[in-house]
Design a protein around this motif. Structure first.
Motif, PDB file in Angstrom:
ATOM      1  N   LEU A 297       4.677 -38.904 -16.246  1.00 53.49           N
ATOM      2  CA  LEU A 297       3.541 -39.082 -17.757  1.00 53.49           C
ATOM      3  C   LEU A 297       3.459 -38.079 -18.253  1.00 53.49           C
ATOM      4  O   LEU A 297       3.141 -37.948 -19.526  1.00 53.49           O
ATOM      5  N   VAL A 298       2.731 -37.063 -17.504  1.00 52.65           N
ATOM      6  CA  VAL A 298       2.434 -35.454 -18.287  1.00 52.65           C
ATOM      7  C   VAL A 298       4.069 -34.942 -18.915  1.00 52.65           C
ATOM      8  O   VAL A 298       3.678 -35.301 -20.207  1.00 52.65           O
ATOM      9  N   ILE A 299       5.270 -35.202 -18.414  1.00 51.31           N
ATOM     10  CA  ILE A 299       6.634 -34.788 -19.490  1.00 51.31           C
ATOM     11  C   ILE A 299       6.383 -35.392 -20.466  1.00 51.31           C
ATOM     12  O   ILE A 299       6.998 -35.159 -21.817  1.00 51.31           O
ATOM     13  N   ALA A 300       6.402 -37.019 -20.589  1.00 53.10           N
ATOM     14  CA  ALA A 300       6.614 -37.930 -21.344  1.00 53.10           C
ATOM     15  C   ALA A 300       4.914 -37.637 -22.659  1.00 53.10           C
ATOM     16  O   ALA A 300       5.378 -37.039 -24.137  1.00 53.10           O
ATOM     17  N   LEU A 301       4.054 -37.116 -21.845  1.00 56.82           N
ATOM     18  CA  LEU A 301       2.620 -36.594 -23.577  1.00 56.82           C
ATOM     19  C   LEU A 301       3.361 -35.513 -23.780  1.00 56.82           C
ATOM     20  O   LEU A 301       2.638 -35.269 -24.886  1.00 56.82           O
ATOM     21  N   VAL A 302       3.552 -34.479 -22.653  1.00 62.50           N
ATOM     22  CA  VAL A 302       4.042 -33.574 -24.204  1.00 62.50           C
ATOM     23  C   VAL A 302       5.317 -33.826 -24.886  1.00 62.50           C
ATOM     24  O   VAL A 302       4.866 -32.878 -25.945  1.00 62.50           O
ATOM     25  N   PHE A 303       6.348 -34.312 -24.302  1.00 62.95           N
ATOM     26  CA  PHE A 303       7.279 -34.585 -25.430  1.00 62.95           C
ATOM     27  C   PHE A 303       7.145 -35.665 -26.583  1.00 62.95           C
ATOM     28  O   PHE A 303       7.213 -34.998 -27.251  1.00 62.95           O
ATOM     29  N   VAL A 304       5.495 -36.482 -26.615  1.00 63.02           N
ATOM     30  CA  VAL A 304       5.224 -36.729 -27.372  1.00 63.02           C
ATOM     31  C   VAL A 304       4.265 -35.508 -28.218  1.00 63.02           C
ATOM     32  O   VAL A 304       4.506 -35.951 -30.191  1.00 63.02           O
ATOM     33  N   THR A 305       4.147 -34.538 -27.578  1.00 62.26           N
ATOM     34  CA  THR A 305       3.161 -33.803 -28.020  1.00 62.26           C
ATOM     35  C   THR A 305       3.663 -33.504 -29.265  1.00 62.26           C
ATOM     36  O   THR A 305       3.181 -32.920 -30.770  1.00 62.26           O
ATOM     37  N   ILE A 306       4.620 -32.525 -28.253  1.00 63.85           N
ATOM     38  CA  ILE A 306       6.452 -31.299 -29.620  1.00 63.85           C
ATOM     39  C   ILE A 306       6.728 -32.209 -30.999  1.00 63.85           C
ATOM     40  O   ILE A 306       6.516 -31.474 -31.598  1.00 63.85           O
ATOM     41  N   ASN A 307       6.348 -33.586 -30.174  1.00 65.77           N
ATOM     42  CA  ASN A 307       7.295 -34.423 -31.434  1.00 65.77           C
ATOM     43  C   ASN A 307       6.839 -34.622 -32.559  1.00 65.77           C
ATOM     44  O   ASN A 307       6.825 -34.592 -33.970  1.00 65.77           O
ATOM     45  N   LEU A 308       4.855 -34.384 -32.403  1.00 67.75           N
ATOM     46  CA  LEU A 308       4.420 -35.391 -33.276  1.00 67.75           C
ATOM     47  C   LEU A 308       3.973 -33.101 -34.196  1.00 67.75           C
ATOM     48  O   LEU A 308       3.400 -33.315 -35.240  1.00 67.75           O
ATOM     49  N   LEU A 309       3.980 -32.246 -33.535  1.00 69.39           N
ATOM     50  CA  LEU A 309       3.668 -30.701 -33.877  1.00 69.39           C
ATOM     51  C   LEU A 309       4.693 -30.963 -34.715  1.00 69.39           C
ATOM     52  O   LEU A 309       4.292 -29.806 -35.463  1.00 69.39           O
ATOM     53  N   VAL A 310       5.907 -30.752 -34.327  1.00 69.63           N
ATOM     54  CA  VAL A 310       7.209 -31.177 -35.569  1.00 69.63           C
ATOM     55  C   VAL A 310       6.569 -32.182 -36.476  1.00 69.63           C
ATOM     56  O   VAL A 310       7.481 -31.228 -37.316  1.00 69.63           O
ATOM     57  N   ASP A 311       6.301 -32.765 -36.457  1.00 67.14           N
ATOM     58  CA  ASP A 311       5.997 -33.404 -37.363  1.00 67.14           C
ATOM     59  C   ASP A 311       5.368 -33.138 -38.434  1.00 67.14           C
ATOM     60  O   ASP A 311       5.335 -33.000 -39.899  1.00 67.14           O
ATOM     61  N   LEU A 312       3.920 -32.336 -37.576  1.00 68.46           N
ATOM     62  CA  LEU A 312       3.479 -31.539 -38.986  1.00 68.46           C
ATOM     63  C   LEU A 312       3.576 -30.701 -39.434  1.00 68.46           C
ATOM     64  O   LEU A 312       3.351 -30.121 -40.475  1.00 68.46           O
ATOM     65  N   LEU A 313       4.345 -29.634 -38.926  1.00 75.27           N
ATOM     66  CA  LEU A 313       4.740 -28.384 -39.174  1.00 75.27           C
ATOM     67  C   LEU A 313       6.628 -28.769 -40.979  1.00 75.27           C
ATOM     68  O   LEU A 313       6.208 -27.827 -41.657  1.00 75.27           O
TER      69      LEU A 313
END
Length: 324
Positions: A297-313
């Motif tokens: 679950l922690v890995i999934a949370l980080v994975f989703v967060t990274i993709n969210l940051l990529v979208d914002l970038l």
């Protein structure tokens, strides 16, 4: 999307790990344990409850930030997991820095000098990098650079004789904060071989994507206009072309970073790296359900967060992209 993805992941993981053969209580007590002792331990661990009750309790605790306790060590997972995750995070970031610096520049130069000898060599190297099994590369690195030439340590994260005093559990940062540059050098030497092994596939993918994207942008009218005005090729490539070509590359970097965090287990096993991959792998052997659930679950949370940051970038790089 963040919450539905995490709920979906928690459900999938919750059911899949319970499909693994083996009873945690039996594994903990051993094959010689009596049925009464096993039943009592199952009752203590809550494993005799129906699956929906177990899942409800798990989610209720999760909402309060409680990841539960490890069945094997009885320690709170929220306290136990960070050193392992920090080790994987440091290794993944080190590998991604190598992959981005070499991959992006190799892709740019290949596009700049298309069909040159550098282009052919770089793309051949990228093809080999994508095709090469990580475990084989890791073993070859250990044999050549650690055993034969003794340039780097074979395994581990630090020297037993010179352990790092942990502050954040990110050893590179810890040694810089403490001004221990002798230990920083030691930490970087331990990072090098697993970092290079882990960086190989992302580096190859990033190089190929950068080349492809750069070639498409460099054929645009505004690039031809810039070149016709006599602008130096260096500025045409790095100032005008790269910015517009970088969006698909950024997508690849985000995905690869997430994959590195979750897929470093093979590299961690080869180099005895005390990361979260090894943590989950060991937990699977003991059927330590709370640790497996929380780790993934922690890995999934980080994975989703990274993709969210990529979208914002995306919006920061290209002002034409707007989010409502």
């Amino acid at each position: 999307m963040l919450i539905p993805v995490l709920i979906g992941m928690s459900l999938i993981v919750f059911f899949l790990i319970r499909a693994i053969p083996g009873d945690p209580a039996q594994i903990i007590l051993g094959q010689q344990a009596s049925e009464e002792a096993v039943a009592q331990l199952r009752d203590t661990l809550g494993l005799d409850e129906p699956w929906y009750v177990q899942y409800f309790i798990y989610m209720k605790d999760l909402l309060t930030g409680d990841l539960g306790n490890s069945i094997r060590t009885h320690a709170p997972i929220s306290e136990e997991i960070w050193p392992y995750f920090a080790a994987t995070l440091e290794l993944s970031m080190f590998a991604m820095i190598i992959a981005v610096v070499i991959g992006v520049n190799a892709g740019i130069i290949s596009a700049w000098f298309q069909n040159s000898w550098f282009d052919y060599v770089a793309m051949l190297g990228a093809l080999i990098g994508v095709s090469m099994p990580i475990f084989w590369l890791g073993l070859m690195e250990q044999w050549a650079f650690a055993v034969e030439w003794r340039l780097f340590p074979t395994s581990g994260r630090e020297s037993i004789l010179n352990p790092v005093e942990s502050i954040t559990n990110l050893y590179v940062i810890d040694t810089i904060i403490q001004g221990r540059f002798d230990q920083l050098q030691m930490v970087l030497r331990h990072l090098t071989l697993p970092g290079v092994a882990l960086a190989t596939i992302p580096m190859a993918i990033i190089a190929r994507m950068t080349r492809s994207s750069m070639l498409e942008v460099m054929r645009s009218d505004y690039i031809r206009t810039a070149r016709a005005k006599g602008l130096r090729m260096f500025w045409v490539v790095y100032k005008h072309s790269l910015k517009n070509a970088f969006i698909p590359v950024l997508t690849v970097i985000g995905l690869q970073m997430g994959l590195l965090l979750g897929g470093a287990i093979l590299t961690e096993t080869i180099f005895s790296w005390p990361g979260i991959g090894r943590y989950i792998y060991d937990a699977i052997g003991f059927r330590d359900y709370p640790v497996i659930q929380s780790g993934i679950l922690v890995i999934a949370l980080v994975f989703v967060t990274i993709n969210l940051l990529v979208d914002l970038l995306y919006a920061a790089i290209d002002p034409r992209i707007k989010y409502q």
